[in-house]
Write an enzyme that holds these catalytic residues in place. Structure first.
Site, PDB file in Angstrom:
ATOM      1  N   TYR A  82     -10.902  -4.405   4.714  1.00 27.04           N
ATOM      2  CA  TYR A  82      -9.744  -3.904   5.908  1.00 27.04           C
ATOM      3  C   TYR A  82     -10.382  -4.042   7.122  1.00 27.04           C
ATOM      4  O   TYR A  82     -11.177  -3.099   7.522  1.00 27.04           O
ATOM      5  CB  TYR A  82      -9.214  -2.601   5.447  1.00 27.04           C
ATOM      6  CG  TYR A  82      -8.033  -2.027   6.029  1.00 27.04           C
ATOM      7  CD1 TYR A  82      -7.791  -2.056   7.368  1.00 27.04           C
ATOM      8  CD2 TYR A  82      -7.095  -1.392   5.406  1.00 27.04           C
ATOM      9  CE1 TYR A  82      -6.810  -1.611   7.993  1.00 27.04           C
ATOM     10  CE2 TYR A  82      -6.016  -0.819   5.832  1.00 27.04           C
ATOM     11  CZ  TYR A  82      -5.817  -0.957   7.135  1.00 27.04           C
ATOM     12  OH  TYR A  82      -4.795  -0.305   7.698  1.00 27.04           O
ATOM     13  N   GLU A 115       0.687  -1.273   0.172  1.00 28.80           N
ATOM     14  CA  GLU A 115      -0.031  -0.089  -0.066  1.00 28.80           C
ATOM     15  C   GLU A 115       0.969   1.126  -0.022  1.00 28.80           C
ATOM     16  O   GLU A 115       1.748   1.304   0.633  1.00 28.80           O
ATOM     17  CB  GLU A 115      -0.913   0.194   1.154  1.00 28.80           C
ATOM     18  CG  GLU A 115      -1.814  -1.146   1.470  1.00 28.80           C
ATOM     19  CD  GLU A 115      -2.708  -0.903   2.669  1.00 28.80           C
ATOM     20  OE1 GLU A 115      -2.279   0.122   3.512  1.00 28.80           O
ATOM     21  OE2 GLU A 115      -3.502  -1.739   3.089  1.00 28.80           O
ATOM     22  N   ASP A 172      -5.188   8.567  11.322  1.00 34.93           N
ATOM     23  CA  ASP A 172      -3.661   8.008  11.585  1.00 34.93           C
ATOM     24  C   ASP A 172      -3.146   8.700  13.014  1.00 34.93           C
ATOM     25  O   ASP A 172      -3.642   9.730  13.553  1.00 34.93           O
ATOM     26  CB  ASP A 172      -2.784   8.586  10.724  1.00 34.93           C
ATOM     27  CG  ASP A 172      -3.080   7.761   9.166  1.00 34.93           C
ATOM     28  OD1 ASP A 172      -2.944   6.640   9.262  1.00 34.93           O
ATOM     29  OD2 ASP A 172      -3.241   8.203   8.210  1.00 34.93           O
TER      30      ASP A 172
END
Lengths: 401, 285
Positions: free
Chosen positions: B182, B56, B67
């Protein structure tokens, strides 16, 4: 009226919506159902009304600023005195509403972001009154320039987290609050401070702030049988403006004016006029106008007022701009400070620097306007927090001369 | 409506092959432009040569809300270096030339993609050799134009599932998700975790049950050790995603860049070994 405004599914035209990580989706959906269930619940509304009147001091006056009107020499200027609300700004309307909702939802831990510190103070006040745990995220740059509000929040029992990422201002405080929410989504309520973020926040915060516009609507009759000709309010995220404008949206007799922070001028790149100088984008869970570069990276912004220093704007404002219902203009740091000083001297009122942007534009408007026209300015907050900034600004100005 | 299985898509081919090999995929994430674009290319080569199955490539965004500190800081450095989405796609092109069969995904935030123009961005990505996308802030209800555009180009649209994603929502996600699902291991942002709590393993087992092997599930967020790989795969993961732990090795204070790559190689090899040693659960077949 809501359908006419395109609020279906949290959309205002093409703006708004939900752009959020999967972990937040169940929490946002839970919030949406809770808000839908309680917003018309008589017991909830009675509680809200109780705190707004007995605790926060509503209604706030609509005050005829005679001296300012004479100085401008044209239309009549009336001030909607949100600076007199408990906490020193309109923010308390929203924080009490959302804190009551959080309590109904069984959430005990409240997090919030703050720029100028007014929303942080408003949240800390509501949490203390309702016995909720309170944590505030604030950019380190804002913590320096709004030091007194940091101390106020701490006195009120809130934990203040310093945010050192990005531009170290409101945008980054929102990022950090969202990250906290993702990590603690099960027991935490994110009490957002403006008409921004994913659906349902823009709609919900607007609804809680509509008390401003609803009061203007009835109080104007102390002065005039007609609706005001203009309502002027400053726009950062845009909650005091949305709350002032919304009850007048369908009243075509009233022109609505939103004043963005022009900083050092729109050509300087040091401003935060998202509607006037920005472009469509996605930030903080919403599609709206944002200040960004050609690659989609969000720009650093500048305003003398920390509360307007934000690269986005509420999605409903984006829609109202596109359909031409609200006129958006800008006001520079310099003109805002000038209006700040003028209002202190002429009326004995110390306005927040944010609100001073609206006062500055209203003075300009009044000067050009007819004597029989009424301009209502939403004075969104008081300026005690800004004394240090204004004093340093005036000092520098004197040194230049 | 797109299907989760795409013909001739490198990601889907890889997972079909791994079912036959009866082992999980090792997916590695890098931030393009961190510490520099040129060095990112070397990092990707090192990772692939030491055993990553899928890579990725993250296009840095100024406000990465999903994040944690590690990827935030790497993104900030990359942006300061002048990394642009276009330069990231050039990097993808270079990686594609070097590794013609490597499954490659772009991970970034919605604004980057929409700012360039959705279809334009997808087409360019396809030309540079991208096989799929992960957009962590693009929620299901906002995703339809993106999913349609990507599926026309035979590119995978990977969606995320969280510990709190319920069964009915998961089924809706499966309708638009392709390549792999995911699975976010924890309540939280990206970044290394010392230990997982029980809910992580329960959540993987639950998601595995609902997806019924119709799409591979890749678990990410917080993985930094081979023993974590083993226990996640034992709970039902078909793949593991390593991101922040790789960046931590690049960020480590050491004057010698070559040493960091040697260190990174050893780290990826350990994870690879854990993947080779841990068979995927039989329900996948």
């Amino acid at each position: 009226m809501e359908a006419a405004l395109g609020t279906e599914g949290g959309k205002f035209g093409k703006y708004g919506g939900k752009f959020i990580p999967e972990t937040l989706v169940p929490a946002i959906n839970e919030l949406e159902s809770a808000y839908t269930a309680f917003k018309d619940d008589p017991v909830f509304l009675k509680d809200l009304d109780y705190y707004l009147t007995k605790f926060a001091g509503r209604p706030t006056p609509l005050y005829y600023a005679k001296n300012l009107t004479e100085y401008a020499g044209g239309s009549r200027i009336l001030l909607k005195r949100e600076d007199l609300l408990h906490g020193g700004a309109h923010k308390t309307n929203n924080t009490i509403g959302q804190a009551l909702l959080a309590k109904r939802m069984g959430k005990r831990r409240i997090i919030a972001e703050t720029g100028a510190g007014q929303h942080g103070v408003g949240t800390a006040i509501a949490c203390a009154a309702l016995k909720l745990q309170c944590e505030i995220y604030m950019g380190s740059r804002d913590m320096v320039r709004q030091k007194s509000n940091v101390f106020r929040m701490r006195l009120l029992g809130a934990k203040v987290h310093e945010v050192n990422t990005g531009s170290k201002t409101l945008k980054d405080a929102i990022n950090e609050a969202l990250r906290d929410w993702i990590s603690n989504v099960q027991d935490t309520y994110y009490l957002i401070g403006s008409v921004v973020g994913p659906h349902p926040y823009p709609t919900m915060v607007r609804d809680f702030q509509c008390v401003i516009g609803n009061e203007i609507r009835s109080q104007i009759h102390d002065y005039s049988p007609r609706s005001p000709d203009f309502i002027v309010a400053c726009v950062g995220g845009g909650s005091n403006a949305m709350g002032s404008f919304y009850p007048f949206i369908t009243d075509k007799a009233t022109s609505l004016v939103g004043v963005e922070a022009g900083g050092k001028g729109l050509n300087s790149r040091q401003h935060c006029a998202s509607l006037l100088a920005g472009s469509e984008g996605i930030l903080h869970g919403m599609q709206t106008y944002i200040l960004q570069d050609k690659y989609g990276q969000v720009s650093h912004t500048h305003s003398i007022s920390a509360g307007l220093d934000y690269p986005g704007v509420g999605p409903e404002h984006a829609y109202l701009k596109d359909i031409d219902r609200v006129k958006y203009v800008d006001c520079t740091d310099e003109l805002a400070v000038d209006a700040f000083v003028r209002l202190c001297k002429l009326e004995g009122i110390i306005p927040a620097l944010e609100s001073s942007h609206a006062v500055a534009y209203a003075m300009k408007l009044a000067k050009k306007g007819q004597k029989n026209q009424d301009i209502v300015v939403t004075l969104s907050g008081r300026g005690d927090k800004d004394l240090g900034i204004v004093s340093r600004y005036l000092q520098r100005e004197r040194e230049h001369k | 409506m797109p299907t989760s299985e795409l013909e001739n898509n490198r990601i889907c081919c890889k997972f079909r092959q791994l079912v036959l090999e009866n082992r999980p995929a090792l997916i590695c994430y890098v931030v393009a432009g961190y510490p520099t674009l040129k060095y990112t290319e070397e990092i990707v080569s090192t990772i692939v040569e030491s055993g990553a199955d899928i890579v990725e490539i993250g296009i840095p965004f100024s406000d990465p809300i999903a994040d944690g500190p590690t990827i935030q800081q790497a993104s900030t450095v990359a942006l300061k270096n002048g990394t642009t989405p276009q330069k990231c796609l050039e990097l993808v092109g270079a990686v594609r030339e070097k590794f013609p069969r490597l499954p490659l995904l772009i991970m970034t935030y919605s604004n980057i993609v929409f700012r360039s123009g959705l279809e334009e961005f997808l087409r360019t990505s396809r030309l540079k050799g991208v096989d799929g996308f992960i957009l962590p802030d693009l929620e299901l209800t906002e995703s339809y134009s993106y999913v349609n555009a990507a599926s026309k180009l035979n590119m995978a649209t990977v969606f995320l599932a969280s510990p709190n994603t319920d069964a009915s929502r998961l089924k809706k996600i499966m309708e638009v998700c392709s390549g792999f699902l995911y699975v976010v291991s924890v309540y939280g942002t990206t970044g290394s975790r010392a230990e997982y709590e029980d809910y992580t393993f329960q959540s993987i087992r639950r998601i595995k049950e609902i997806t019924e092997g119709k799409i591979p599930i890749a678990v990410g967020f917080g993985i930094s050790r081979p023993d974590q790989v083993t226990s996640l795969v034992n709970s039902g993961a078909d793949a593991v995603i390593i991101g922040s732990a790789i960046i931590d090795r690049i960020a480590a204070r050491h004057p010698n860049d070559k040493y960091k790559l040697v260190n990174l190689r050893a780290f990826v090899e350990q994870l690879r070994e854990a993947c080779l040693q841990t068979p995927i659960s039989s329900e996948n077949l």
